[in-house]
Scaffold this motif. Sequence first.
Motif, mmCIF file in Angstrom:
data_model
loop_
_atom_site.group_PDB
_atom_site.id
_atom_site.type_symbol
_atom_site.label_atom_id
_atom_site.label_comp_id
_atom_site.label_asym_id
_atom_site.label_seq_id
_atom_site.Cartn_x
_atom_site.Cartn_y
_atom_site.Cartn_z
ATOM 1 N N GLN A 142 69.176 58.344 29.832
ATOM 2 C CA GLN A 142 69.774 59.279 29.706
ATOM 3 C C GLN A 142 69.644 60.635 30.551
ATOM 4 O O GLN A 142 70.590 61.167 31.242
ATOM 5 N N TRP A 143 68.331 60.907 30.520
ATOM 6 C CA TRP A 143 67.624 62.075 31.272
ATOM 7 C C TRP A 143 68.263 61.775 32.947
ATOM 8 O O TRP A 143 68.624 62.787 33.603
ATOM 9 N N GLU A 144 67.692 60.584 33.076
ATOM 10 C CA GLU A 144 67.668 60.190 34.734
ATOM 11 C C GLU A 144 69.092 60.110 35.228
ATOM 12 O O GLU A 144 69.550 60.474 36.495
ATOM 13 N N ASN A 145 70.203 59.503 34.191
ATOM 14 C CA ASN A 145 71.459 59.213 34.740
ATOM 15 C C ASN A 145 72.554 60.269 34.315
ATOM 16 O O ASN A 145 73.471 60.215 35.093
ATOM 17 N N LYS A 146 72.246 60.990 33.197
ATOM 18 C CA LYS A 146 73.218 61.873 32.756
ATOM 19 C C LYS A 146 72.767 63.329 32.768
ATOM 20 O O LYS A 146 73.350 64.135 33.341
ATOM 21 N N VAL A 147 71.651 63.407 31.997
ATOM 22 C CA VAL A 147 71.234 64.864 31.812
ATOM 23 C C VAL A 147 70.982 65.915 32.945
ATOM 24 O O VAL A 147 71.833 66.791 33.390
ATOM 25 N N ILE A 148 70.204 65.180 33.807
ATOM 26 C CA ILE A 148 69.521 65.956 34.866
ATOM 27 C C ILE A 148 70.675 66.105 35.861
ATOM 28 O O ILE A 148 70.947 67.241 36.434
ATOM 29 N N PRO A 149 71.179 65.004 36.340
ATOM 30 C CA PRO A 149 72.248 65.185 37.106
ATOM 31 C C PRO A 149 73.284 65.991 36.906
ATOM 32 O O PRO A 149 74.022 66.800 37.773
ATOM 33 N N TYR A 150 73.918 65.960 35.605
ATOM 34 C CA TYR A 150 75.104 66.951 35.043
ATOM 35 C C TYR A 150 74.756 68.113 35.341
ATOM 36 O O TYR A 150 75.362 69.156 35.893
ATOM 37 N N TRP A 151 73.691 68.663 34.706
ATOM 38 C CA TRP A 151 73.220 70.016 34.731
ATOM 39 C C TRP A 151 72.551 70.619 36.018
ATOM 40 O O TRP A 151 72.878 71.844 36.244
ATOM 41 N N THR A 152 72.283 69.790 36.982
ATOM 42 C CA THR A 152 71.962 70.313 38.202
ATOM 43 C C THR A 152 73.202 70.863 39.140
ATOM 44 O O THR A 152 73.370 71.959 39.645
ATOM 45 N N GLU A 153 73.932 69.887 38.933
ATOM 46 C CA GLU A 153 75.561 70.271 39.554
ATOM 47 C C GLU A 153 76.131 71.603 38.887
ATOM 48 O O GLU A 153 76.467 72.452 39.574
ATOM 49 N N VAL A 154 76.190 71.302 37.611
ATOM 50 C CA VAL A 154 76.636 72.629 36.914
ATOM 51 C C VAL A 154 75.891 73.848 37.114
ATOM 52 O O VAL A 154 76.451 74.976 37.018
ATOM 53 N N GLY A 155 74.467 73.752 37.031
ATOM 54 C CA GLY A 155 73.807 74.912 37.118
ATOM 55 C C GLY A 155 74.044 75.527 38.863
ATOM 56 O O GLY A 155 74.069 76.589 38.636
ATOM 57 N N LYS A 156 74.182 75.015 39.639
ATOM 58 C CA LYS A 156 74.526 75.384 40.810
ATOM 59 C C LYS A 156 75.737 76.241 41.021
ATOM 60 O O LYS A 156 76.017 77.064 41.730
ATOM 61 N N PHE A 157 76.640 75.450 40.331
ATOM 62 C CA PHE A 157 78.194 76.033 40.319
ATOM 63 C C PHE A 157 77.980 77.473 39.519
ATOM 64 O O PHE A 157 78.816 78.470 40.141
ATOM 65 N N ALA A 158 77.220 77.581 38.788
ATOM 66 C CA ALA A 158 77.136 78.801 37.779
ATOM 67 C C ALA A 158 76.303 79.653 38.611
ATOM 68 O O ALA A 158 76.706 80.958 38.912
ATOM 69 N N SER A 159 75.187 79.281 39.297
ATOM 70 C CA SER A 159 74.400 80.250 40.086
ATOM 71 C C SER A 159 75.221 80.703 41.139
ATOM 72 O O SER A 159 75.290 82.144 41.317
ATOM 73 N N ASP A 160 76.033 79.808 41.825
ATOM 74 C CA ASP A 160 76.847 80.448 42.968
ATOM 75 C C ASP A 160 77.711 81.374 42.451
ATOM 76 O O ASP A 160 78.265 82.350 43.320
ATOM 77 N N ARG A 161 78.045 81.497 41.191
ATOM 78 C CA ARG A 161 78.977 82.676 40.741
ATOM 79 C C ARG A 161 78.372 83.742 39.870
ATOM 80 O O ARG A 161 78.673 84.645 39.109
ATOM 81 N N GLY A 162 76.942 83.765 39.800
ATOM 82 C CA GLY A 162 76.240 84.742 39.297
ATOM 83 C C GLY A 162 76.124 84.618 37.677
ATOM 84 O O GLY A 162 75.848 85.866 37.105
ATOM 85 N N VAL A 163 76.088 83.604 37.283
ATOM 86 C CA VAL A 163 76.108 83.392 35.939
ATOM 87 C C VAL A 163 75.174 82.516 35.214
ATOM 88 O O VAL A 163 74.923 81.369 36.206
ATOM 89 N N LYS A 164 74.360 82.753 34.413
ATOM 90 C CA LYS A 164 73.347 81.966 33.754
ATOM 91 C C LYS A 164 73.902 81.048 32.675
ATOM 92 O O LYS A 164 74.785 81.453 32.151
ATOM 93 N N ILE A 165 73.455 79.894 32.515
ATOM 94 C CA ILE A 165 73.585 79.051 31.158
ATOM 95 C C ILE A 165 72.503 79.207 30.159
ATOM 96 O O ILE A 165 71.473 78.944 30.348
ATOM 97 N N GLY A 166 72.987 79.469 29.067
ATOM 98 C CA GLY A 166 72.261 79.597 27.885
ATOM 99 C C GLY A 166 72.241 78.329 27.090
ATOM 100 O O GLY A 166 73.664 78.136 26.169
ATOM 101 N N LEU A 167 71.527 77.383 26.966
ATOM 102 C CA LEU A 167 71.731 76.193 26.385
ATOM 103 C C LEU A 167 71.238 76.215 24.664
ATOM 104 O O LEU A 167 69.896 76.860 24.771
ATOM 105 N N GLU A 168 71.903 76.130 23.802
ATOM 106 C CA GLU A 168 71.332 76.380 22.431
ATOM 107 C C GLU A 168 70.637 75.094 22.112
ATOM 108 O O GLU A 168 71.058 74.239 22.021
ATOM 109 N N LEU A 169 69.281 75.368 21.680
ATOM 110 C CA LEU A 169 68.541 74.208 20.959
ATOM 111 C C LEU A 169 68.753 73.866 19.843
ATOM 112 O O LEU A 169 68.321 74.402 18.965
#
Length: 322
Positions: A142-169
């Motif tokens: 899950q982490w190697e194939n889904k979680v890390i790849p997806y959020w790395t991509e989304v994180g860059k998308f958000a960062s490029d727009r000056g937005v932080k992602i708050g994940l609810e635990l």
Amino acid sequence: MKLGVFTVLFSQKPFEEALDYIASKGLGAVEIGTGAYPGDAHCKPDELLADSGKLNAFKKAVESRGLIISALSCHGNPLHPQKAIAKEAQDILTKTIELAQRLEVPVVNTFSGCPGDHEDAKYPNWPVAPWPNDFQEILAWQWENKVIPYWTEVGKFASDRGVKIGLELHGGFSVHTPATLLRLREAAGEVIGANLDPSHMWWQGIDPVQAIHILGRAGAIHHFHAKDTSIDPINVNKHGVTDMQSYTLMLDRAWQFRTVGYGHDMKTWADIISALRLVGYDYVVSIEHEDGLMSVDEGFTKAVQNLQQVLIREPLGEMWWV
């Protein structure tokens, strides 16, 4: 710090009526749902992104009442193994990030999501035990194939727009503890942080004050929810903390969500607020109401009254006694 509220509580009220009510309680911030589980009763991203007039009117409605938007929230499962469900959550997350940029809102809150156990799975699989070893293999996949790849991509998308992602635990999702949040943050970048809700820490057996220290020292708290949890000392021994009974079966459940002060005393909440200040979090404490024993208005009002006693508002001054 500012006291705010997750406006999904007032989804039955028109937006400006809800804002008037919130402002009348002396709050300074609103967290607004844009879709997925919270719904979009007060905020339609497609409409606001397509019409600058509507966007400006939306922003003015908030600001004219002395409020700020602390976060836009679209809690869903963008990693759901059923592609249609995942795509819906992914699309609303993308639009919400774009809307946050346009509105100059610094944080978008959501869940990390939870994948299945292989490419052709139909349902999420949340491993919670290290043995049998199948669970370790699922977790690694899950982490190697889904979680890390997806959020790395989304994180860059958000960062490029000056937005932080708050994940609810939150239980049931891949990121549900301070450790899993920090694991993802290390892989995907500092744009990823916590929308820390102490109610989900308590039922997992985690002390929220210690969670604040662990995440706060890493600068990993982007937003904060104010919601309480009560643990039934008898029922928890019968059902455990992963009680799968419906939230409606309050008399029999091991734990249940409560409004602030009705699961833990105000000294505990004072410790939580002090810990937030100690680690440098000086943003919004956003009330979330999911108390099955109180109406929305009563639960919200009591949460406001209780938090007003312990919230630390003023900027730090010099230690004159040092």
